[in-house]
Design a protein around this motif. Structure first.
Motif, PDB file in Angstrom:
ATOM      1  N   LYS A   3       0.839  -1.195   0.000  1.00 42.43           N
ATOM      2  CA  LYS A   3       0.000   0.000   0.000  1.00 42.43           C
ATOM      3  C   LYS A   3       0.874   1.244   0.000  1.00 42.43           C
ATOM      4  O   LYS A   3       1.792   1.390   0.800  1.00 42.43           O
ATOM      5  CB  LYS A   3      -0.923   0.007   1.224  1.00 42.43           C
ATOM      6  CG  LYS A   3      -1.950   1.129   1.170  1.00 42.43           C
ATOM      7  CD  LYS A   3      -2.948   1.015   2.295  1.00 42.43           C
ATOM      8  CE  LYS A   3      -3.979   2.136   2.201  1.00 42.43           C
ATOM      9  NZ  LYS A   3      -4.967   2.083   3.277  1.00 42.43           N
ATOM     10  N   LYS A 164      -0.772   8.958  -5.404  1.00 41.87           N
ATOM     11  CA  LYS A 164      -1.139   7.716  -6.101  1.00 41.87           C
ATOM     12  C   LYS A 164      -1.096   7.935  -7.615  1.00 41.87           C
ATOM     13  O   LYS A 164      -2.136   7.935  -8.303  1.00 41.87           O
ATOM     14  CB  LYS A 164      -2.554   7.267  -5.680  1.00 41.87           C
ATOM     15  CG  LYS A 164      -2.788   7.241  -4.168  1.00 41.87           C
ATOM     16  CD  LYS A 164      -2.028   6.133  -3.486  1.00 41.87           C
ATOM     17  CE  LYS A 164      -2.133   6.230  -1.967  1.00 41.87           C
ATOM     18  NZ  LYS A 164      -3.475   6.301  -1.435  1.00 41.87           N
ATOM     19  N   PHE A 167      -2.879   5.365 -10.186  1.00 42.97           N
ATOM     20  CA  PHE A 167      -4.337   5.428 -10.306  1.00 42.97           C
ATOM     21  C   PHE A 167      -4.756   6.671 -11.097  1.00 42.97           C
ATOM     22  O   PHE A 167      -5.729   6.635 -11.853  1.00 42.97           O
ATOM     23  CB  PHE A 167      -4.988   5.426  -8.928  1.00 42.97           C
ATOM     24  CG  PHE A 167      -4.962   4.081  -8.258  1.00 42.97           C
ATOM     25  CD1 PHE A 167      -5.891   3.106  -8.595  1.00 42.97           C
ATOM     26  CD2 PHE A 167      -3.992   3.775  -7.312  1.00 42.97           C
ATOM     27  CE1 PHE A 167      -5.863   1.856  -7.987  1.00 42.97           C
ATOM     28  CE2 PHE A 167      -3.956   2.531  -6.700  1.00 42.97           C
ATOM     29  CZ  PHE A 167      -4.893   1.566  -7.045  1.00 42.97           C
ATOM     30  N   TYR A 215     -12.476   4.299  -7.223  1.00 46.71           N
ATOM     31  CA  TYR A 215     -11.225   4.539  -6.490  1.00 46.71           C
ATOM     32  C   TYR A 215     -11.506   5.169  -5.122  1.00 46.71           C
ATOM     33  O   TYR A 215     -10.984   4.709  -4.102  1.00 46.71           O
ATOM     34  CB  TYR A 215     -10.293   5.440  -7.299  1.00 46.71           C
ATOM     35  CG  TYR A 215      -9.134   5.975  -6.479  1.00 46.71           C
ATOM     36  CD1 TYR A 215      -7.998   5.209  -6.256  1.00 46.71           C
ATOM     37  CD2 TYR A 215      -9.207   7.235  -5.873  1.00 46.71           C
ATOM     38  CE1 TYR A 215      -6.958   5.684  -5.470  1.00 46.71           C
ATOM     39  CE2 TYR A 215      -8.173   7.712  -5.089  1.00 46.71           C
ATOM     40  CZ  TYR A 215      -7.052   6.928  -4.884  1.00 46.71           C
ATOM     41  OH  TYR A 215      -6.032   7.392  -4.103  1.00 46.71           O
ATOM     42  N   HIS A 220      -8.059   2.076  -1.529  1.00 46.20           N
ATOM     43  CA  HIS A 220      -6.862   2.743  -2.057  1.00 46.20           C
ATOM     44  C   HIS A 220      -6.806   4.214  -1.668  1.00 46.20           C
ATOM     45  O   HIS A 220      -5.730   4.791  -1.560  1.00 46.20           O
ATOM     46  CB  HIS A 220      -6.816   2.612  -3.586  1.00 46.20           C
ATOM     47  CG  HIS A 220      -6.727   1.199  -4.063  1.00 46.20           C
ATOM     48  ND1 HIS A 220      -5.610   0.415  -3.866  1.00 46.20           N
ATOM     49  CD2 HIS A 220      -7.626   0.417  -4.714  1.00 46.20           C
ATOM     50  CE1 HIS A 220      -5.804  -0.787  -4.392  1.00 46.20           C
ATOM     51  NE2 HIS A 220      -7.024  -0.815  -4.908  1.00 46.20           N
ATOM     52  N   SER A 221      -7.959   4.850  -1.467  1.00 45.71           N
ATOM     53  CA  SER A 221      -7.988   6.272  -1.131  1.00 45.71           C
ATOM     54  C   SER A 221      -7.940   6.477   0.385  1.00 45.71           C
ATOM     55  O   SER A 221      -8.592   5.752   1.145  1.00 45.71           O
ATOM     56  CB  SER A 221      -9.249   6.920  -1.697  1.00 45.71           C
ATOM     57  OG  SER A 221      -9.341   8.271  -1.284  1.00 45.71           O
TER      58      SER A 221
END
Length: 448
Positions: A3, A164, A167, A215, A220-221
């Motif tokens: 991550k 990120k 993404f 997303y 992931h956020s």
């Protein structure tokens, strides 16, 4: 998968970090530029050269409204980067919620106004004669999707602010690839003409919006907001507005520049000159993709470390970004000077267009090597939240220098004076940016 945390922006080696941030951004911009490039080639070959001019006429209006989302995204992302660097998670969340509210309000309002004044705006932006009807068909459909595009542009900047970049890259790849697929289906297979080109673009951004939505709802956020974050906060809105106004001003000036150049060229050379400008404009985005990528990668690094008061890292990333971007700009310059004829024939086989475009392309891109410093310098002030110098540097290139030159140079040189105005404005804007950036670097030295 390991991550990725925004904290990496303040700890990893600058050179490695800039590459990690810039490469995905560059790939995303490259594919997006290729999409615009190939889209123009498809339109030119499957519909006709007049269709290229029609799309170029529509771009300023849709570009400006979509830029509202970008402005809110860039302004809020600067706050988010600095807030994350200073461990102010609450402020980052509130900022993101306010960005969503503002994007919804502004994009829908301006899309409605744009549709209402359609018959006035298209001729004003050079959509005259045979260009008007295809431009109107394209324009109306594109504006239906502009609010979605606003969310895409806003969300992409926030993803990058979180550190990120991959993404953010995916969010750019999806509409680019989708547009080409939809182009083939709607234009070539179904023969929908200009309407097909417009629906292909609009549909591709709807797909990208769905990805960005996924997303932010996924693990992931880091920005998990609730309904209280949507309530507008005066201080945050003010800061988003001040920083976002820089981006909006830049996009507005781009729109005005399109309007003025389209009309000026139409008066000198008619539809052929407008089409030549459309081709040069497409190549501008495509050719400079690695420089834009480095600029995009640079912004969250500079903002995060400035918020964390790591000024040595801020100084290092400025120098590194300028060095990388200048080398790449020099390579691009050589390619454009050597192969303009070959590039022009990608777009059209119209003899009148292929005769005038190559030389104009060489002139317009003559100052590319110096642009790296101008782009990095103006982006830096926006990244660290200094709205006034960011605004000044954003306006120097086109509003302060190019637009006056656009009126002065043709008086002495005719149509060629319009094209000469581009490199002169680039050089003058870079000189001003160097002055501001040199002063800022001296300030950073005192704080280290």
């Amino acid at each position: 998968m390991t991550k990725i945390s925004s904290k990496d922006l303040g700890t990893e080696p600058i050179g490695k970090l800039l590459v990690k941030q810039a490469v995905p951004a560059s790939i995303g911009i490259l594919v997006m530029s290729l999409n615009i490039l190939v889209d123009t080639i498809f339109v030119g070959n499957w519909i006709g050269s007049t269709a290229i001019a029609a799309i170029n006429v529509v771009l300023p209006v849709s570009f400006f409204i979509a830029a509202l989302g970008m402005a809110i995204g860039v302004g809020g992302s600067s706050i988010i980067s600095r807030a994350l660097g200073a461990n102010q998670k609450g402020k980052a969340l509130k900022t993101f919620g306010n960005q969503l509210t503002l994007t919804l309000l502004f994009t829908i309002t301006f899309a409605i106004l744009g549709l209402y004044f359609v018959d006035t705006l298209i001729p004003a932006f050079g959509g005259k004669g045979n260009i008007f009807e295809p431009a109107k068909v394209y324009y109306e459909i594109i504006l239906y999707g502009v609010p979605v595009l606003g969310f895409v542009m806003m969300g992409n900047n926030v993803i990058r602010a979180e550190g990120k970049p991959k993404f953010a890259m995916y969010a750019m790849l999806i509409p680019s690839i989708g547009n080409l697929v939809f182009d083939y289906i709607f234009i070539n297979l179904l023969d929908f003409g200009m309407a097909g080109a417009a629906w292909a673009t609009t549909g591709s951004y709807i797909v990208s919006f769905l990805f960005i939505l996924w997303y932010f709802l996924s693990e992931h956020s880091e920005l998990k907001i609730n309904t209280s974050h949507f309530r507008l906060d005066k201080a945050i809105v003010s800061e988003i507005g001040a920083l976002g106004f820089v981006t909006l001003s830049r996009q507005a000036v781009v729109s005005v520049t399109f309007l003025l150049v389209n009309n000026a060229l139409y008066n000198f050379g008619g539809e052929t000159s407008v089409t030549a400008y459309a081709i040069v404009g497409r190549m501008s985005m495509f050719a400079l993709f690695p420089v834009f990528g480095i600029t995009q990668g640079f912004i969250p690094i500079a903002g995060f470390n400035y918020g964390a008061e790591k000024y040595q890292r801020v100084k290092e990333v400025i120098y590194t970004a300028i060095k990388y971007a200048t080398v790449l700009a020099a390579i691009i310059f050589v390619v454009l000077m050597v192969f303009p004829e070959f590039i022009t024939k990608w777009f059209t086989t119209d003899q009148a267009v292929t005769e005038v475009t190559p030389n104009n392309m060489r002139i317009a891109f003559a100052a590319i090597p110096v642009l790296a410093l101008q782009l990095i310098g103006s982006a830096y002030f926006q990244a660290i939240g200094k709205a006034i110098p960011a605004l000044i540097l954003t306006l120097t290139r086109q509003a302060i220098f190019f637009i006056p030159l656009l009126y002065i140079m043709p008086v002495f040189f005719g149509e060629i004076g319009i094209w000469i105005s581009f490199p002169i404005a680039d050089v003058l804007a870079t000189m001003v940016t160097y002055y501001f950036l040199r002063r800022e670097l001296n300030t950073l030295e005192k704080n280290i």
